[in-house]
Design an enzyme around this catalytic site. Structure first.
Site: not given
Length: 393
Positions: A74-76, A23
């Site tokens: 953001a992030k994973g 995201v």
């Protein structure tokens, strides 16, 4: 901050069928920042919340006089147990699938369940130059900056990497700043910590060295408690790579309790430093602490936080408290600090103390919670960042 994320992506591994997520909440200067976590049960909703939190962390550390200019958030996330034998291959395939985004606009690194060494090894195997290569075009001198960061990652303090310590230094300073504002002495202040991984372990060490008494810590095996104080250094030395303590080092006066006993420990400060969603409406009733300091990401559910506030318990939010690690990466890479532990700790302490003071002062002035105050500070700063550097929703 209510707009939808800029990009939401769900990926399914063709080998295991497991899912991964990315995201991107916002881009600033065309780039976003946020780590990659791996845990069983990780969801898109969780990663979306973490990405929004990263946007806030970046904005909160904006200093117009500094070299580090905040990025977007953001992030994973990968839905897998990091101890699963298939986890590393899954990580490599995920990074290979995400390669175009990492090359173009997502800088990432370690988070829950993953070490930076593991991320770096998997990134190289996936064909990436670096997990943060998208930020390189923004650097004045890429060669010098990359060497500075590599040198910083090579620094050790008492056998522990500087990169593992700075986040805990920031969390500990947040606790100390809150105690100072309340006029509470360090000596005799009792602390319980959930999680003795990178963040929780370093937090416990810095707080113990500041004179606070760590009376309970929790890992995957359960809670270790001692009302007279635990031997933090011995526990840290006996951890495995996942933060699990070898019980053989426990003293006769140390007690082994159930895993959730840390919640009801008789303490002034509670530090959830392990998983998201650890404190809910049911178990928040057991909490006796005066402060909850969110070293983990999103450990307190929103309805539980409202109930805690009504009971006079202050939650210092993750977007402030655990933002030191992310900021340290960029302070070092952009040249605000060098590859030196003393300089890193001093800069982290100054920045985190100023941020906590600003957040608590805003909360008092607005008659609201520290989390709402942090949101208000970010809301004030975003238009300034957008005007100066470009902002893409």
């Amino acid at each position: 901050m209510t707009a939808a994320p800029l990009m939401t992506l769900t990926w399914t591994d063709h080998v295991t069928g497991r899912q991964g997520f990315l995201v991107v909440d916002r881009l600033v200067r065309g780039v976003s920042s946020g780590g990659l976590r791996m845990r069983p049960g990780c969801t898109l909703e969780e990663v979306t919340g973490l990405a929004r939190g990263m946007t806030m962390k970046e904005a909160l550390h904006y200093n117009p006089e500094g070299r580090y200019i905040p990025l977007g958030g953001a992030k994973g996330g990968i839905d897998c147990d990091p101890q699963d034998p298939a986890a590393y291959g899954l990580l490599v395939r995920y990074l290979r699938a995400m390669r175009p985004y990492i090359e173009a606009f997502w800088t990432t690194g370690e988070d829950l369940g993953l070490s930076q060494d593991l991320v770096d090894r998997a990134a190289a195997e996936a064909g990436l130059v670096s997990s943060i290569q998208a930020v390189y075009p923004l650097l004045d001198d890429e060669t010098a900056a990359r060497k500075r960061l590599a040198d910083a990652f090579a620094v050790e303090v008492d056998g522990i990497g500087l990169d593992e310590l700075v986040g805990g230094c920031g969390v500990a300073e947040s606790v100390l700043a809150a105690l100072d504002r309340a006029g509470t002495p360090y000596a005799g202040t009792r602390v319980a910590v959930q999680g003795l991984g990178t963040m929780g372990g370093a937090t416990a060490r810095f707080l113990a060295r500041a004179g606070l008494r760590i009376v309970a810590v929790a890992d995957i095996k359960g809670t270790i408690a001692n009302p007279d104080g635990l031997d933090v250094e011995a526990l840290l030395a006996a951890r495995d790579a996942y933060g699990t303590v070898d019980r053989a080092v426990l003293r006769q006066s140390d007690r082994e309790l159930p895993g959730d006993a840390w919640l009801s420990a008789d303490v002034e400060v509670l530090v959830p430093a392990a998983v998201s969603y650890a404190i809910d409406m049911a178990n928040q009733l057991r909490i006796k602490a005066r402060w909850i300091v969110e070293a983990a990401n999103m450990p307190v559910l929103a309805d539980a936080e409202r109930s805690l506030a009504a009971r006079g318990i202050t939650v210092l939010p993750d977007v402030v408290v655990n933002s030191g690690t992310n900021a340290w990466w960029w302070w070092t890479l952009f040249g605000d600090i060098g590859a030196d532990a003393d300089e890193a700790f001093a800069h982290t302490r100054r920045s985190m103390r100023a941020l906590i003071d600003r957040t608590l002062a805003r909360a008092e002035a607005d008659g609201t919670t520290p989390r709402a105050a942090a949101h208000a500070i970010v809301t004030d700063r975003l238009p300034v960042i957008a005007e100066r550097f470009g902002w893409y929703r």
